[in-house]
Design a protein around this motif. Structure first.
Motif, mmCIF file in Angstrom:
data_model
loop_
_atom_site.group_PDB
_atom_site.id
_atom_site.type_symbol
_atom_site.label_atom_id
_atom_site.label_comp_id
_atom_site.label_asym_id
_atom_site.label_seq_id
_atom_site.Cartn_x
_atom_site.Cartn_y
_atom_site.Cartn_z
ATOM 1 N N SER A 7 22.361 -15.645 37.586
ATOM 2 C CA SER A 7 21.840 -15.438 36.242
ATOM 3 C C SER A 7 20.866 -16.561 35.926
ATOM 4 C CB SER A 7 22.971 -15.399 35.217
ATOM 5 O OG SER A 7 23.681 -16.624 35.214
ATOM 6 N N GLY A 8 20.111 -16.371 34.846
ATOM 7 C CA GLY A 8 19.230 -17.434 34.377
ATOM 8 C C GLY A 8 17.762 -17.227 34.664
ATOM 9 N N GLY A 9 17.421 -16.175 35.387
ATOM 10 C CA GLY A 9 16.017 -15.930 35.663
ATOM 11 C C GLY A 9 15.263 -15.497 34.416
ATOM 12 N N LEU A 20 18.935 -21.730 37.043
ATOM 13 C CA LEU A 20 19.644 -20.582 37.567
ATOM 14 C C LEU A 20 21.101 -20.943 37.819
ATOM 15 C CD1 LEU A 20 17.058 -19.269 40.171
ATOM 16 C CD2 LEU A 20 17.142 -18.900 37.696
ATOM 17 N N SER A 21 21.959 -19.980 37.607
ATOM 18 C CA SER A 21 23.382 -20.173 37.854
ATOM 19 C C SER A 21 23.877 -19.141 38.849
ATOM 20 C CB SER A 21 24.179 -20.032 36.555
ATOM 21 O OG SER A 21 23.799 -20.987 35.602
ATOM 22 N N CYS A 22 24.875 -19.515 39.619
ATOM 23 C CA CYS A 22 25.515 -18.600 40.559
ATOM 24 C C CYS A 22 27.023 -18.739 40.383
ATOM 25 C CB CYS A 22 25.129 -18.927 41.988
ATOM 26 S SG CYS A 22 26.002 -17.949 43.234
ATOM 27 N N MET A 78 30.925 -22.704 40.479
ATOM 28 C CA MET A 78 29.565 -22.435 40.043
ATOM 29 C C MET A 78 28.596 -23.302 40.841
ATOM 30 S SD MET A 78 29.536 -20.184 37.535
ATOM 31 C CE MET A 78 27.922 -20.467 36.797
ATOM 32 N N VAL A 79 27.439 -22.739 41.115
ATOM 33 C CA VAL A 79 26.347 -23.483 41.740
ATOM 34 C C VAL A 79 25.110 -23.248 40.892
ATOM 35 C CG1 VAL A 79 24.937 -23.767 43.809
ATOM 36 C CG2 VAL A 79 27.359 -23.249 44.021
ATOM 37 N N TYR A 80 24.293 -24.299 40.777
ATOM 38 C CA TYR A 80 23.131 -24.229 39.898
ATOM 39 C C TYR A 80 21.871 -24.600 40.668
ATOM 40 C CZ TYR A 80 26.978 -24.568 36.587
ATOM 41 O OH TYR A 80 28.149 -24.364 35.911
ATOM 42 N N TYR A 94 15.333 -14.779 43.253
ATOM 43 C CA TYR A 94 16.130 -15.887 43.758
ATOM 44 C C TYR A 94 17.554 -15.396 44.006
ATOM 45 C CZ TYR A 94 12.408 -19.204 42.913
ATOM 46 O OH TYR A 94 11.212 -19.889 42.967
ATOM 47 N N PHE A 95 18.024 -15.678 45.211
ATOM 48 C CA PHE A 95 19.345 -15.229 45.643
ATOM 49 C C PHE A 95 20.268 -16.405 45.890
ATOM 50 C CE2 PHE A 95 18.315 -10.800 46.363
ATOM 51 C CZ PHE A 95 16.952 -10.806 46.644
ATOM 52 N N CYS A 96 21.497 -16.218 45.542
ATOM 53 C CA CYS A 96 22.562 -17.147 45.871
ATOM 54 C C CYS A 96 23.299 -16.596 47.089
ATOM 55 C CB CYS A 96 23.501 -17.263 44.672
ATOM 56 S SG CYS A 96 24.977 -18.222 44.924
ATOM 57 N N ALA A 97 23.733 -17.480 47.978
ATOM 58 C CA ALA A 97 24.439 -17.041 49.179
ATOM 59 C C ALA A 97 25.534 -18.041 49.519
ATOM 60 C CB ALA A 97 23.471 -16.911 50.347
ATOM 61 N N ALA A 98 26.499 -17.570 50.294
ATOM 62 C CA ALA A 98 27.605 -18.419 50.731
ATOM 63 C C ALA A 98 27.801 -18.258 52.234
ATOM 64 C CB ALA A 98 28.887 -18.055 49.992
#
Length: 120
Positions: A7-9, A20-22, A78-80, A94-98
């Motif tokens: 979120s945050g875009g 941005l937050s993940c 959470m990751v920012y 923008y993508f978040c990944a693990a």
């Protein structure tokens, strides 16, 4: 399984900032580190940066060094990604990944992405 939601875009003028937050849920303890990637229209996906859950080691892609900052909150899973001094060339999803790997050469889980648009 690990579920990731970004979120945050949004739309911002050149020189502006976004955060941005993940949000990670599920078996997050099975992952070693989190990463951010981006993909602009017609371009390949690009590595932005990554951070380890334990120790907080951080690595950045060359194109964002000095402008973007990754941080995390283990308690909230959470990751920012703080984006500063944005340029039109930063426009992308923008993508978040693990990943469970130390090297970060493969990524096991992905979010749906959040759009960042930088106007000139």
């Amino acid at each position: 399984q690990v579920h990731l939601v970004e979120s945050g875009g949004g739309l911002v003028q050149a020189g502006g900032s976004l955060r941005l937050s993940c949000a990670a849920s599920g078996r997050t303890h099975s992952t070693y580190q989190m990463g951010w990637f981006r993909q602009a229209p017609g371009k390949d996906r690009e590595f932005v940066g990554r951070i380890t859950w334990i120790g907080g080691s951080i690595y950045y892609g060359d194109s964002v060094k000095g402008r973007f900052t990754i941080s995390k909150d283990n308690a909230k899973s959470m990751v920012y990604l703080q984006l500063n001094n944005l340029e039109p060339e930063d426009t992308a999803i923008y993508f978040c990944a693990a990943t469970r790997t130390v090297a970060g050469d493969t990524w096991d889980y992905w979010g749906q992405g959040t759009q960042v648009t930088v106007s000139s």
